[in-house]
Motif scaffolding. Sequence first.
Motif, PDB file in Angstrom:
ATOM      1  N   ASP A   1       0.812  -1.210   0.000  1.00  0.00           N
ATOM      2  CA  ASP A   1       0.000   0.000   0.000  1.00  0.00           C
ATOM      3  C   ASP A   1       0.851   1.268   0.000  1.00  0.00           C
ATOM      4  OD1 ASP A   1      -2.134  -1.680  -0.030  1.00  0.00           O
ATOM      5  OD2 ASP A   1      -2.823  -1.246   2.010  1.00  0.00           O
ATOM      6  N   TYR A   2       2.063   1.184   0.542  1.00  0.00           N
ATOM      7  CA  TYR A   2       2.961   2.342   0.518  1.00  0.00           C
ATOM      8  C   TYR A   2       3.251   2.750  -0.929  1.00  0.00           C
ATOM      9  CZ  TYR A   2       7.278   5.038   0.800  1.00  0.00           C
ATOM     10  OH  TYR A   2       8.234   6.008   0.644  1.00  0.00           O
ATOM     11  N   VAL A   3       3.424   1.760  -1.801  1.00  0.00           N
ATOM     12  CA  VAL A   3       3.725   2.048  -3.206  1.00  0.00           C
ATOM     13  C   VAL A   3       2.602   2.876  -3.827  1.00  0.00           C
ATOM     14  CG1 VAL A   3       4.193   1.022  -5.468  1.00  0.00           C
ATOM     15  CG2 VAL A   3       5.101  -0.053  -3.397  1.00  0.00           C
ATOM     16  N   LEU A   4       1.373   2.575  -3.474  1.00  0.00           N
ATOM     17  CA  LEU A   4       0.229   3.314  -4.030  1.00  0.00           C
ATOM     18  C   LEU A   4       0.287   4.787  -3.667  1.00  0.00           C
ATOM     19  CD1 LEU A   4      -2.599   0.765  -3.130  1.00  0.00           C
ATOM     20  CD2 LEU A   4      -1.372   0.965  -5.288  1.00  0.00           C
ATOM     21  N   GLN A   5       0.903   5.104  -2.553  1.00  0.00           N
ATOM     22  CA  GLN A   5       0.984   6.492  -2.090  1.00  0.00           C
ATOM     23  C   GLN A   5       2.081   7.282  -2.793  1.00  0.00           C
ATOM     24  OE1 GLN A   5       1.435   6.515   2.223  1.00  0.00           O
ATOM     25  NE2 GLN A   5       0.173   4.686   2.411  1.00  0.00           N
ATOM     26  N   VAL A   6       3.156   6.620  -3.213  1.00  0.00           N
ATOM     27  CA  VAL A   6       4.348   7.361  -3.667  1.00  0.00           C
ATOM     28  C   VAL A   6       4.652   7.213  -5.150  1.00  0.00           C
ATOM     29  CG1 VAL A   6       5.367   7.242  -1.371  1.00  0.00           C
ATOM     30  CG2 VAL A   6       5.934   5.478  -3.059  1.00  0.00           C
TER      31      VAL A   6
END
Length: 467
Positions: A288-293
């Motif tokens: 989910d971190y990837v979706l943010q950045v």
Amino acid sequence: MYSKETYVSRRAELKKLVKSGVIILFGNNNSPANFPNNGYHPFRQDSSFLYYFGLNRDGLVGVIDVDNDIETLIGDDISIDDIVWYGSVESVHDMAEQVGVKNSAPMKSLKTICNDAMRQKRRIHFLPPYRADIKIQIFDLLGIHPNQQKESASMDLIKAIVKMRSVKTDEEVEELERAAVIGYKMHTTAMKMCRPGITEQEIAGALDGIANGLGSMVSFATILTQHGEIMHGSPSMNKLEAGRLMLCDAGAETINNYCSDNTRTSPVSGHYDQRQLEIYSIVEACHDYVLQVAKPGVKWWDVHFAVCRLMTDRLKELGLMKGDTEEAVRAGAHAMFMCHGLGHMMGMDVHDMEGFDQINVGFDEEVRPNLEQFGTNCLRLGRRLQKGFVVTDEPGIYFIPALIDDWKASGHCKEFINFDKLETYKDFGGIRIEDDLLITDDGCRFIGKDRIPYHPKDVEAFMAENR
């Protein structure tokens, strides 16, 4: 196939980028499975030939004379014997017209074209071949030994095709969305079938059938296993066991050969136990971190290592890692748990254009790969993201007994890894969560309108309602 105008436009842009010489794009021939007339099915055309010529028949070659602006489709018309067994198909001339190519010629003319170009000392551009029959054909046409063909392939042509195929057009995104629909059906079927007593092979066979029935084929050999610590674990006749995890990495190709690629890790019993949930939540957070950045201008290299630091911090909380996070990641200690890259480009190939070598696809002059460090050497993408890129987001955590023993015996990264506690995880397996992302104007979004469940409560609820 797309419209004639799409292929005409693509070839025109290719000519502008390559600038001069003769471009030869080899289509694929049928590949025998165990004797000549029993070929692998369905036939899979070369992706770059498809991209510029759009024709799905075997035995074709596209020739683009850049200097003289002449395009020719090379191939032999089928014989009456072929028609008896396989039915009538369009002539090579008619197929050429369908994609806006004015000229067609039989296969024997390709030798004349190459001889003329070599006599005039014109450059002949071809891509790195990956099939033995095409390597032999190139040897016959150009006199380049198969061992030298990869190095002799045209870097100008490779760079031009990478530039064009990396950025997906709206019509390509629509095709990828169709692939995602099939992928959703495959993965939710796996979750429905996941229960003690059923074999890995039975579930994998059902998924392959969905891909064949709704599209063209699977986009890669289906990975479905209780041994999730094996990166490419093939499905076996072993029965699923209560308390274990089933890792399913599978995807489909549409009729037009655009791919999906997703991974889910499901609890065979229908519920994650506490230890599984602890590890799963780390992978979930990284995913989910990837979706943010992820957005245009961001280096995927930086995203990958940010995920590695997040994973290391969370593994330290569980007592599996220790020490300074930055130093641990710099030393590659995180690769004990995630020995692959965060993701790869995707499109007509599930690892898009990997036949050109990932150093030419996933990297550029600004961002170069690290081929020396274990784990980092498997990062297929590092370059800055651009709008229109399609990439996979696939963090994972794995407990590989042989790797644990190897590092423990050598003392590798012992200052960052708690080997005593790690010993107790040798029976764990592995967890991966993977989705396909489209890079947009200012961020990214999932490919596919229906989300395959991946949050733990959603997975458990889906399995409870559908098994």
